[in-house]
Design a protein around this motif. Sequence first.
Motif, short mmCIF file in Angstrom:
data_model
loop_
_atom_site.label_atom_id
_atom_site.label_comp_id
_atom_site.label_asym_id
_atom_site.label_seq_id
_atom_site.Cartn_x
_atom_site.Cartn_y
_atom_site.Cartn_z
N TYR A 196 -15.60 -14.09 -20.15
CA TYR A 196 -15.22 -14.45 -21.52
C TYR A 196 -13.88 -13.84 -21.90
CZ TYR A 196 -19.99 -16.08 -21.77
OH TYR A 196 -21.17 -16.74 -21.54
N LEU A 197 -13.62 -12.62 -21.45
CA LEU A 197 -12.32 -11.99 -21.72
C LEU A 197 -11.20 -12.80 -21.09
CD1 LEU A 197 -13.10 -8.18 -21.31
CD2 LEU A 197 -12.66 -9.43 -23.43
N ASN A 198 -11.41 -13.28 -19.86
CA ASN A 198 -10.39 -14.09 -19.21
C ASN A 198 -10.14 -15.38 -19.98
OD1 ASN A 198 -9.81 -12.35 -17.11
ND2 ASN A 198 -11.36 -13.22 -15.76
N HIS A 199 -11.19 -15.99 -20.49
CA HIS A 199 -11.02 -17.22 -21.26
C HIS A 199 -10.28 -16.95 -22.57
CE1 HIS A 199 -12.56 -20.84 -23.59
NE2 HIS A 199 -11.74 -21.29 -22.69
N LEU A 200 -10.62 -15.87 -23.25
CA LEU A 200 -9.93 -15.51 -24.49
C LEU A 200 -8.46 -15.19 -24.21
CD1 LEU A 200 -12.63 -13.26 -26.21
CD2 LEU A 200 -12.04 -15.62 -26.76
N TRP A 201 -8.20 -14.57 -23.06
CA TRP A 201 -6.82 -14.25 -22.68
C TRP A 201 -6.04 -15.53 -22.41
CZ3 TRP A 201 -4.19 -14.88 -17.97
CH2 TRP A 201 -2.94 -14.25 -17.92
N LYS A 202 -6.65 -16.50 -21.71
CA LYS A 202 -5.98 -17.77 -21.42
C LYS A 202 -5.68 -18.55 -22.70
CE LYS A 202 -7.88 -18.47 -16.83
NZ LYS A 202 -8.84 -19.23 -16.02
N GLU A 203 -6.54 -18.42 -23.69
CA GLU A 203 -6.33 -19.10 -24.97
C GLU A 203 -5.38 -18.32 -25.88
OE1 GLU A 203 -7.21 -22.05 -25.76
OE2 GLU A 203 -8.68 -22.52 -24.21
N LYS A 204 -4.86 -17.19 -25.38
CA LYS A 204 -3.93 -16.33 -26.11
C LYS A 204 -4.52 -15.77 -27.40
CE LYS A 204 0.21 -18.50 -24.24
NZ LYS A 204 -0.35 -19.40 -23.30
N LEU A 205 -5.82 -15.46 -27.37
CA LEU A 205 -6.48 -14.84 -28.52
C LEU A 205 -6.53 -13.32 -28.38
CD1 LEU A 205 -9.37 -17.41 -28.98
CD2 LEU A 205 -7.28 -17.21 -30.31
N ILE A 206 -6.36 -12.84 -27.15
CA ILE A 206 -6.25 -11.40 -26.92
C ILE A 206 -5.06 -11.17 -26.00
CG2 ILE A 206 -8.69 -10.85 -27.27
CD1 ILE A 206 -9.01 -10.77 -24.22
N TRP A 207 -4.49 -9.98 -26.08
CA TRP A 207 -3.38 -9.59 -25.22
C TRP A 207 -3.81 -8.41 -24.37
CZ3 TRP A 207 0.43 -9.25 -29.88
CH2 TRP A 207 0.85 -10.53 -30.23
N ASP A 208 -3.23 -8.33 -23.18
CA ASP A 208 -3.40 -7.13 -22.37
C ASP A 208 -2.59 -6.01 -23.00
OD1 ASP A 208 -5.04 -8.17 -20.36
OD2 ASP A 208 -3.33 -9.05 -19.33
N ALA A 209 -3.10 -4.81 -22.93
CA ALA A 209 -2.41 -3.67 -23.52
C ALA A 209 -2.68 -2.42 -22.70
CB ALA A 209 -2.86 -3.45 -24.97
N THR A 210 -1.83 -1.46 -22.87
CA THR A 210 -2.02 -0.15 -22.25
C THR A 210 -2.34 0.83 -23.35
OG1 THR A 210 -0.39 -0.72 -20.56
CG2 THR A 210 -0.94 1.60 -20.81
N LEU A 211 -3.41 1.57 -23.18
CA LEU A 211 -3.77 2.56 -24.19
C LEU A 211 -2.64 3.54 -24.40
CD1 LEU A 211 -7.47 3.37 -23.24
CD2 LEU A 211 -6.68 2.30 -25.33
N PRO A 212 -2.36 3.90 -25.64
CA PRO A 212 -1.33 4.90 -25.89
C PRO A 212 -1.68 6.21 -25.17
CG PRO A 212 -2.02 3.85 -27.93
CD PRO A 212 -2.96 3.39 -26.86
N GLY A 213 -0.68 6.82 -24.58
CA GLY A 213 -0.90 8.10 -23.89
C GLY A 213 -1.13 7.94 -22.40
N THR A 214 -1.25 6.72 -21.88
CA THR A 214 -1.39 6.52 -20.45
C THR A 214 -0.02 6.23 -19.86
OG1 THR A 214 -1.97 4.21 -20.87
CG2 THR A 214 -3.77 5.70 -20.39
N PRO A 215 0.18 6.57 -18.58
CA PRO A 215 1.48 6.31 -17.96
C PRO A 215 1.78 4.80 -17.96
CG PRO A 215 -0.07 7.23 -16.37
CD PRO A 215 -0.76 7.18 -17.69
N GLU A 216 3.06 4.49 -18.08
CA GLU A 216 3.46 3.07 -18.11
C GLU A 216 3.14 2.38 -16.79
OE1 GLU A 216 4.59 1.10 -20.62
OE2 GLU A 216 4.04 2.82 -21.83
N THR A 217 3.34 3.06 -15.68
CA THR A 217 3.03 2.47 -14.38
C THR A 217 2.34 3.50 -13.49
OG1 THR A 217 5.19 3.06 -13.47
CG2 THR A 217 4.98 0.86 -14.42
#
Length: 128
Positions: free
Chosen positions: A44-65
């Motif tokens: 379901y998360l993949n489907h919501l992501w494909k429909e652009k209803l959610i975005w991938d994000a990095t939690l604040p405080g975690t390394p960028e890469t």
Amino acid sequence: MTLMTPQLTKADRKVLKKLLKKSKQLPGGYIPINRHAESEQKYYLNHLWKEKLIWDATLPGTPETINGITPYNAVLPSPDGLHYFEKYREYKREQFLSGIVWPIIVATITSLIANMPNWLPWLIKLLK
């Protein structure tokens, strides 16, 4: 004016509703997720992501890469996701009006006009 909303199943809408509720409770709206866990919700998360209803994000405080890979360990509702249910209700209302209400009104007016020769003399007699 035709409103277009992404076609979501009932289960998709249920997951989105849970995500929106959880997003309001967490600081910044970031919802931590485990991408490696096998679960039904991952679909379901993949489907919501494909429909652009959610975005991938990095939690604040975690390394960028990490080893050159960006760790998307959270999701964030997009503006479309935040207002999905408002748009969905408007879409359903528009469908109800154009599919049921307006045809009934048009059929009633047409019927009155078609039957005018039958009831017009009676109405004139009643008004005198």
